[in-house]
Design a protein around this motif. Structure first.
Motif, PDB file in Angstrom:
ATOM      1  N   LEU A   1      34.223  28.625  35.383  1.00 22.10           N
ATOM      2  CA  LEU A   1      34.994  29.204  34.273  1.00 22.10           C
ATOM      3  C   LEU A   1      34.637  30.685  34.081  1.00 22.10           C
ATOM      4  O   LEU A   1      35.520  31.527  33.900  1.00 22.10           O
ATOM      5  CB  LEU A   1      34.732  28.408  32.985  1.00 22.10           C
ATOM      6  N   LEU A   2      33.334  30.996  34.142  1.00 18.62           N
ATOM      7  CA  LEU A   2      32.928  32.398  34.006  1.00 18.62           C
ATOM      8  C   LEU A   2      33.499  33.247  35.147  1.00 18.62           C
ATOM      9  O   LEU A   2      33.930  34.382  34.937  1.00 18.62           O
ATOM     10  CB  LEU A   2      31.400  32.525  34.001  1.00 18.62           C
ATOM     11  N   ARG A   3      33.491  32.679  36.347  1.00 13.89           N
ATOM     12  CA  ARG A   3      34.020  33.438  37.501  1.00 13.89           C
ATOM     13  C   ARG A   3      35.537  33.616  37.380  1.00 13.89           C
ATOM     14  O   ARG A   3      36.087  34.616  37.847  1.00 13.89           O
ATOM     15  CB  ARG A   3      33.663  32.730  38.809  1.00 13.89           C
ATOM     16  N   LEU A   4      36.210  32.652  36.765  1.00  8.11           N
ATOM     17  CA  LEU A   4      37.649  32.802  36.525  1.00  8.11           C
ATOM     18  C   LEU A   4      37.901  33.913  35.499  1.00  8.11           C
ATOM     19  O   LEU A   4      38.807  34.737  35.658  1.00  8.11           O
ATOM     20  CB  LEU A   4      38.245  31.476  36.028  1.00  8.11           C
ATOM     21  N   ILE A   5      37.080  33.936  34.458  1.00  6.24           N
ATOM     22  CA  ILE A   5      37.234  34.981  33.434  1.00  6.24           C
ATOM     23  C   ILE A   5      36.959  36.358  34.045  1.00  6.24           C
ATOM     24  O   ILE A   5      37.641  37.333  33.751  1.00  6.24           O
ATOM     25  CB  ILE A   5      36.285  34.713  32.235  1.00  6.24           C
ATOM     26  N   GLY A   6      35.967  36.420  34.925  1.00  5.05           N
ATOM     27  CA  GLY A   6      35.609  37.699  35.551  1.00  5.05           C
ATOM     28  C   GLY A   6      36.497  38.082  36.722  1.00  5.05           C
ATOM     29  O   GLY A   6      36.311  39.133  37.319  1.00  5.05           O
ATOM     30  N   GLY A   7      37.455  37.210  37.072  1.00  2.64           N
ATOM     31  CA  GLY A   7      38.388  37.535  38.153  1.00  2.64           C
ATOM     32  C   GLY A   7      37.806  37.349  39.541  1.00  2.64           C
ATOM     33  O   GLY A   7      38.386  37.820  40.513  1.00  2.64           O
ATOM     34  N   GLN A   8      36.670  36.663  39.660  1.00  2.00           N
ATOM     35  CA  GLN A   8      36.108  36.419  40.994  1.00  2.00           C
ATOM     36  C   GLN A   8      36.791  35.228  41.660  1.00  2.00           C
ATOM     37  O   GLN A   8      36.687  35.053  42.862  1.00  2.00           O
ATOM     38  CB  GLN A   8      34.599  36.190  40.902  1.00  2.00           C
ATOM     39  N   LEU A   9      37.450  34.401  40.843  1.00  2.00           N
ATOM     40  CA  LEU A   9      38.236  33.290  41.363  1.00  2.00           C
ATOM     41  C   LEU A   9      39.619  33.372  40.731  1.00  2.00           C
ATOM     42  O   LEU A   9      39.775  33.906  39.623  1.00  2.00           O
ATOM     43  CB  LEU A   9      37.584  31.947  41.005  1.00  2.00           C
TER      44      LEU A   9
ATOM     45  N   ALA B   1      40.870  40.729  26.695  1.00  2.00           N
ATOM     46  CA  ALA B   1      41.257  41.962  25.975  1.00  2.00           C
ATOM     47  C   ALA B   1      42.745  42.251  26.180  1.00  2.00           C
ATOM     48  O   ALA B   1      43.142  43.401  26.405  1.00  2.00           O
ATOM     49  CB  ALA B   1      40.401  43.132  26.441  1.00  2.00           C
ATOM     50  N   GLY B   2      43.550  41.201  26.167  1.00  2.00           N
ATOM     51  CA  GLY B   2      44.999  41.356  26.277  1.00  2.00           C
ATOM     52  C   GLY B   2      45.506  41.543  27.695  1.00  2.00           C
ATOM     53  O   GLY B   2      46.711  41.645  27.921  1.00  2.00           O
ATOM     54  N   GLN B   3      44.601  41.568  28.699  1.00  2.00           N
ATOM     55  CA  GLN B   3      45.043  41.776  30.078  1.00  2.00           C
ATOM     56  C   GLN B   3      44.991  40.466  30.860  1.00  2.00           C
ATOM     57  O   GLN B   3      43.989  39.755  30.809  1.00  2.00           O
ATOM     58  CB  GLN B   3      44.159  42.819  30.769  1.00  2.00           C
ATOM     59  N   GLU B   4      46.058  40.198  31.576  1.00  2.00           N
ATOM     60  CA  GLU B   4      46.157  38.965  32.358  1.00  2.00           C
ATOM     61  C   GLU B   4      45.326  39.133  33.635  1.00  2.00           C
ATOM     62  O   GLU B   4      45.740  39.823  34.573  1.00  2.00           O
ATOM     63  CB  GLU B   4      47.639  38.723  32.675  1.00  2.00           C
ATOM     64  N   VAL B   5      44.140  38.511  33.670  1.00  2.00           N
ATOM     65  CA  VAL B   5      43.169  38.770  34.751  1.00  2.00           C
ATOM     66  C   VAL B   5      43.709  38.453  36.149  1.00  2.00           C
ATOM     67  O   VAL B   5      43.589  39.282  37.057  1.00  2.00           O
ATOM     68  CB  VAL B   5      41.842  38.015  34.477  1.00  2.00           C
ATOM     69  N   PRO B   6      44.329  37.270  36.367  1.00  2.00           N
ATOM     70  CA  PRO B   6      44.716  36.948  37.755  1.00  2.00           C
ATOM     71  C   PRO B   6      45.757  37.890  38.345  1.00  2.00           C
ATOM     72  O   PRO B   6      45.872  37.976  39.565  1.00  2.00           O
ATOM     73  CB  PRO B   6      45.289  35.527  37.642  1.00  2.00           C
ATOM     74  N   THR B   7      46.508  38.602  37.509  1.00  2.00           N
ATOM     75  CA  THR B   7      47.559  39.461  38.066  1.00  2.00           C
ATOM     76  C   THR B   7      47.136  40.933  38.148  1.00  2.00           C
ATOM     77  O   THR B   7      47.914  41.771  38.576  1.00  2.00           O
ATOM     78  CB  THR B   7      48.838  39.382  37.195  1.00  2.00           C
ATOM     79  N   LEU B   8      45.894  41.214  37.761  1.00  2.00           N
ATOM     80  CA  LEU B   8      45.449  42.615  37.777  1.00  2.00           C
ATOM     81  C   LEU B   8      45.267  43.119  39.205  1.00  2.00           C
ATOM     82  O   LEU B   8      44.859  42.363  40.090  1.00  2.00           O
ATOM     83  CB  LEU B   8      44.106  42.758  37.048  1.00  2.00           C
ATOM     84  N   SER B   9      45.553  44.393  39.419  1.00  2.00           N
ATOM     85  CA  SER B   9      45.273  45.014  40.721  1.00  2.00           C
ATOM     86  C   SER B   9      43.749  45.159  40.853  1.00  2.00           C
ATOM     87  O   SER B   9      43.009  44.964  39.873  1.00  2.00           O
ATOM     88  CB  SER B   9      45.911  46.395  40.794  1.00  2.00           C
ATOM     89  N   ARG B  10      43.295  45.531  42.056  1.00  2.00           N
ATOM     90  CA  ARG B  10      41.858  45.689  42.257  1.00  2.00           C
ATOM     91  C   ARG B  10      41.281  46.740  41.304  1.00  2.00           C
ATOM     92  O   ARG B  10      40.263  46.517  40.664  1.00  2.00           O
ATOM     93  CB  ARG B  10      41.618  46.082  43.723  1.00  2.00           C
TER      94      ARG B  10
ATOM     95  N   TYR C   1      38.616  46.116  38.286  1.00  3.15           N
ATOM     96  CA  TYR C   1      37.337  46.813  38.226  1.00  3.15           C
ATOM     97  C   TYR C   1      37.195  47.587  36.920  1.00  3.15           C
ATOM     98  O   TYR C   1      36.104  47.662  36.357  1.00  3.15           O
ATOM     99  CB  TYR C   1      37.179  47.737  39.442  1.00  3.15           C
ATOM    100  N   ASN C   2      38.309  48.138  36.428  1.00  6.75           N
ATOM    101  CA  ASN C   2      38.236  48.828  35.127  1.00  6.75           C
ATOM    102  C   ASN C   2      37.911  47.851  34.007  1.00  6.75           C
ATOM    103  O   ASN C   2      37.157  48.164  33.087  1.00  6.75           O
ATOM    104  CB  ASN C   2      39.555  49.553  34.837  1.00  6.75           C
ATOM    105  N   LEU C   3      38.488  46.647  34.096  1.00  4.21           N
ATOM    106  CA  LEU C   3      38.208  45.632  33.081  1.00  4.21           C
ATOM    107  C   LEU C   3      36.745  45.183  33.162  1.00  4.21           C
ATOM    108  O   LEU C   3      36.083  44.972  32.139  1.00  4.21           O
ATOM    109  CB  LEU C   3      39.145  44.434  33.267  1.00  4.21           C
ATOM    110  N   ARG C   4      36.256  45.048  34.397  1.00  7.91           N
ATOM    111  CA  ARG C   4      34.865  44.593  34.557  1.00  7.91           C
ATOM    112  C   ARG C   4      33.847  45.594  34.013  1.00  7.91           C
ATOM    113  O   ARG C   4      32.720  45.211  33.705  1.00  7.91           O
ATOM    114  CB  ARG C   4      34.571  44.314  36.040  1.00  7.91           C
ATOM    115  N   LYS C   5      34.246  46.871  33.940  1.00  8.10           N
ATOM    116  CA  LYS C   5      33.329  47.852  33.337  1.00  8.10           C
ATOM    117  C   LYS C   5      33.113  47.548  31.863  1.00  8.10           C
ATOM    118  O   LYS C   5      32.152  48.025  31.259  1.00  8.10           O
ATOM    119  CB  LYS C   5      33.891  49.270  33.509  1.00  8.10           C
TER     120      LYS C   5
END
Lengths: 267, 260
Positions: free
Chosen positions: A46-54, A64-73, A77-81
């Motif tokens: 679940l944590l890896r899904l939230i962080g976009g690793q899966l 933060a309002g951004q759909e993680v699975p559809t984000l560009s690289r 990375y900007n979200l992960r900061k």
């Protein structure tokens, strides 16, 4: 925005086995939210899904309002900061000292001077009580100290969200007490949103504002600590009281013992 | 029968998937280089780790190989009264074949296995995952500098191997067996062509540098994150690299002497 993370109808499969099946889960901003459940139920996933690793098979994961699975690289990375994550093993870079480990994200993402980085690193290490250990290498740290260094590194960029993967596992009572206090105090002092994944019931309930218990691909209980301990679900009761047998069986699925013992030549 | 066909199909898909992943890794290593300020220091660190720390094994091996080739060559050439041709024999053998090939094999054993183990361990201890979660691309920060470190180190190590091996041959031929030093060096100089012999050997070493480093990085990056998985990755690195070097050496030699 009330919730920092909103997960809707999440489905995730591994080797055709559904780890999550239509799960809804919301992490409120500024609170400590715990995700609990037996081993192997997908808490770290679940944590890896939230962080976009899966990537999920279906459903929506908004941070933060951004759909993680559809984000560009770059978007990811900007979200992960804006996120920090503390891995179960700590994930410290073994070739760098404690100081350089904490300085790593600052050196990678900022143009700060060495003097400024030094001050920031010492402040973060002071928060976790390890300013004096700044010149040690990760191999010289105890398990609890390594996690505190990893925690200092995770908050180096002052994230909005911090995720802890099993922060208490394998810790002695003193280290555990230190980590419990640190997680709560950092959340309140820095105005973070905290997600803790753990199966240590007492420690987690003592600091969590809201708790989700997951098992069998879904949420089997949610609420504050009181609501969770009074939950009537047999799975929940087995987990909270550590019963060896129940809805989660003691035995891994197998043939009957008689059939196995009488079978010839088949290991 | 259907099951066997299915298993064969699955194996084929797995192999293609692995090549695809290895290709993506190579693409990332070549094109996702860090900016010059950070990248230069990281590449220099890797040239030290992969190149400078391999110097001892390369130089000692080169010395003994040069000495053995000289000893064997001298005794064989003497039978035909051609012992004065020892210089050309050694220089051509070393510059064309032994230099690039032996250097690549030693590099695979020394630096390649270390690379695979290091990256495999970084994966097993969540160092790569934590880097990703800190918004730092492991391909850019870990893989690319190591790739360029290997790419630059291999030709330099090959040049050093060639020099030391020829010096080893000089010690045996001239200092021990009593050949005339002038004949040794002048025959060598007149027989060896810079482009056809020296440069072609260097070109080979560049290709070997890319292939050995790529195999090592991919095996580490794709390792199963357990102790057995990392052991397998290091073993596969040495085996696959050695086979690739020997196979490619034949192909490159055939291309260079114009038979292909």
């Amino acid at each position: 925005m009330k919730n920092l993370i909103e997960i809707n109808k999440l489905t995730f499969k591994r080797n055709n086995r559904a780890i999550f099946n239509n799960v809804d889960l919301f992490i409120p901003k500024g609170k400590v939210t715990a995700i609990m459940g037996p081993s192997g139920t997908g808490k770290t996933t679940l944590l890896r899904l939230i962080g976009g690793q899966l990537a999920p098979a279906n459903g929506s994961i908004k941070v933060a309002g951004q759909e993680v699975p559809t984000l560009s690289r770059n978007g990811l990375y900007n979200l992960r900061k804006r996120m920090g994550m503390l891995f179960q093993t700590g994930g410290l870079f073994t070739h760098l000292s404690v100081f350089e480990n904490v300085a790593f994200p600052l050196r990678e993402h900022t143009q700060l001077s060495n003097a400024m980085i030094r001050s920031l690193v010492l402040m973060k290490l002071e928060m976790v009580g390890l300013r004096g250990a700044r010149d040690l290498m990760p191999s010289e740290l105890s398990g609890g100290m390594a996690r505190r260094v990893a925690l200092a590194r995770a908050i180096a960029l002052d994230p909005e969200l911090i995720m802890y993967d099993e922060p208490f596992s394998g810790q002695d009572p003193i280290s555990m007490g230190v980590l419990v206090k640190l997680i709560r105090s950092l959340n309140d002092a820095l105005g973070l949103t905290t997600v803790i994944v753990s199966h240590d019931v007492q420690e987690t309930l003592s600091i969590a504002d809201y708790v989700y218990v997951i098992s069998d691909g879904g949420v089997i209980g949610e609420g504050d600590g009181g609501a969770i301990t009074q939950g009537q679900s047999p799975q929940l009761q087995q987990f909270l009281h550590g019963l060896p047998d129940g809805p989660v069986p003691f035995h891994y699925p197998a043939n009957t013992l008689k059939n196995d013992l009488l079978a010839e030549g088949d290991a | 029968m259907i099951n066997q066909v299915e298993a064969l199909g699955r194996l084929g898909i797995d192999v293609i998937r692995k090549y695809g992943k290895a290709g993506i890794l190579l693409y990332g290593a070549i094109f996702r280089v860090p900016n010059f300020r950070k990248g230069f220091a990281l590449v220099v660190q890797q040239i030290f780790a992969e190149g400078v720390l391999s110097l001892l094994i390369i130089m000692v091996s080169a010395l003994f190989i040069g000495m053995v080739v000289a000893l064997q060559g001298y005794h064989t050439l003497s039978k035909f009264g051609a012992s004065q041709q020892l210089g050309p024999l050694v220089a051509l053998s070393v510059a064309r074949e032994l230099g690039p090939v032996v250097t690549a094999l030693l590099f695979a054993g020394r630096a390649g296995s270390a690379l695979a183990a290091e990256i495999g361990l970084m994966k097993a201890t969540d160092q790569l995952s934590s880097m990703e979660m800190m918004a730092v691309d492991p391909l850019q920060r870990v893989i690319a500098p190591r790739f360029w470190g290997g790419f630059i180190s291999m030709p330099l190590l090959t040049i050093i191997f060639n020099i030391v091996a020829i010096y080893g041959a000089y010690l045996v031929g001239v200092k021990w067996l009593g050949m005339d030093a002038g004949a040794f060096w002048s025959n060598m100089q007149s027989s060896v062509e810079f482009h056809a012999d020296i440069l072609n050997g260097i070109y080979k070493s560049v290709v070997f540098g890319v292939v050995v480093t790529w195999i090592a990085l991919y095996q580490g990056y794709d390792a199963v994150p357990t102790s057995a998985g990392i052991a397998n990755a290091t073993t596969r690195t040495v085996v696959y690299s050695s086979l690739a070097v020997l196979g490619l050496d034949f192909v490159l030699t055939a291309m260079m002497i114009g038979e292909w």
